[in-house]
Design a protein around this motif. Structure first.
Motif: not given
Length: 428
Positions: A141-148, A316-323
């Motif tokens: 998982i890629i948290p929004d707390e990093i990408t935002v 096929a790919m987590g949405f965390g990869d998109v953000t």
């Protein structure tokens, strides 16, 4: 020079300590491992020495009973690696001119300020990608707390300091809106320019000039796409596509008017309008280029996610990869985002095949491969740009070729799914 690199190594270890804190704080299941976090129940209080990068972990091994015998090895190596990466990146970008010398053989010097801005931007991106990658490896998982926050920082940096974007050298008869003269000989003038949204062509195009309403609409569209990407959406197609789309639209409207998305939407929109109305041409070029980089880079992964899900009949790919890709696009631009997206699968394919053969598991975190490709794209930017520049000179043919590639990808994924079912007997 040796003293400067040593000082940067020390700074890098402190940045690595910050990355460790983020990894254990923003994970789905937070753990009290970082010395800057809470102390585990029953453990003795941590002193100032335990918070010293690298050395502190040698004393914190006393908490092995709470976290596992060798728990401290990875965070220690991360801090050492971050220190080495920061020092090495400085040597490569500032001392060796590694990002621009390959674009102009014989170049021996360059204005230092743009180089330092690029270096600072890449160090920030490195820290963000390290945190996202380690959480993705641990928990997929890629948290929004990093990408935002990372995306907001990337947009702000590109706006205030447009020369922090990836560099390229252009031969011009006159200077572009943003850029500095770097060399002039025999009537030929070379300019060091940031990678704008239409590079290698000079900025601005008619639609991108500051104060032009079309540029404002493009900027707002890219930003609103990012806000939409942050809303939770679940496809419920049992009662038909129209019903599912209405449900998604209703939920998106509801989520966008809740905190914190409401604040991001309103304040971000106001900031973009303010920058459009008052910012200089160079600052607007940086912001608009970063926004287009956000939308295009994330849009590529988003499209692959949709195509892959349809072909493989599962996510096929987590949405965390998109953000994550959206965040990277604000720092590197859509051109580099396109290149690194095609580089990332090579490492992912090797790992995926090995995991499938030996563990019968084809689920791997893709975020670390995107980050690894982004790091490689930065380090080897000069030869990559020299190779890719003629392609990006084709203009609108580039997105047309991308659409063709995405169609071919869907076909390949469908073939892969059929082969996997035949070889391993899995249901589609």
């Amino acid at each position: 020079m040796g003293l400067r690199l040593a000082a940067l190594f020390v700074v890098g270890t402190f940045l690595g300590s910050l990355v460790n804190w983020a990894v254990y704080t923003f994970a789905w299941n937070p753990r009290p491992i970082s010395p800057w976090g809470p102390t585990p129940d029953g453990a003795s209080p941590r002193g100032w020495f335990e918070r010293v990068p690298v050395l502190g972990w040698l004393k914190l091994n006393r908490e092995a009973a709470f976290h596992g015998r060798w728990y401290w090895v990875r965070p220690l190596l991360l801090e050492l690696g971050t220190g080495a990466a920061v020092a090495g990146l400085y040597w490569w970008e500032i001392v060796e001119l590694g990002l621009i010398r390959g674009q102009l053989p014989g170049l021996v010097a360059a204005p230092p300020v743009p180089l330092y801005l690029e270096f600072a931007s890449h160090v920030l991106l490195l820290c963000l990608m390290l945190a996202a990658s380690l959480i993705d490896i641990d928990e997929k998982i890629i948290p929004d707390e990093i990408t935002v926050p990372g995306t907001i920082l990337g947009l702000a940096l590109a706006t205030m300091l447009p020369m922090s974007l990836l560099p390229y050298l252009a031969q011009r008869a006159a200077p572009a809106v943003v850029g500095v003269e770097i060399a002039s000989a025999n009537g030929v003038t070379w300019y060091l320019e940031p990678l704008t949204a239409i590079a290698p062509r000079p900025w601005p195009p008619a639609w991108g000039a500051a104060g032009d309403w079309r540029s404002l609409m493009i900027a707002l569209g890219c930003y609103w796409l990012w806000c939409f990407a942050l809303t939770p959406r679940i496809w419920r197609g049992r009662r038909g596509s129209a019903y599912a789309l209405r449900l998604i639209a209703a939920r998106v409207r509801r989520e966008l008017w809740r905190r914190p998305l409401r604040g991001l939407l309103v304040m971000g929109t106001a900031a973009i309008v303010f920058a459009w109305s008052l910012a200089a041409d160079a600052n607007w070029a940086g912001l608009l280029s970063a926004l287009i980089g956000l939308a295009a880079s994330g849009g590529i992964v988003w499209a692959v996610r949709l195509i892959g899900t349809a072909a493989l009949r599962r996510e096929a790919m987590g949405f965390g990869d998109v953000t994550l890709m959206m965040m990277i696009g604000t720092f590197l631009g859509w051109q580099a985002g396109l290149v690194l997206f095609f580089l990332a699968p090579f490492a992912g394919l090797v790992i995926g095949l090995l995991q499938l053969v030996f563990r019968r598991d084809d689920v791997i975190p893709y975020g670390p491969f995107l980050c690894l490709a982004a790091a490689g794209c930065v380090v080897f930017w000069a030869p990559i740009w020299m190779w890719a520049q003629p392609i990006f000179n084709l203009g609108w043919l580039v997105p047309a070729m991308l659409v063709v590639c995405l169609v071919l990808l869907g076909m390949l994924l469908a073939i892969w799914q059929a082969l996997k079912n035949a070889l391993f007997g899995r249901a589609a």
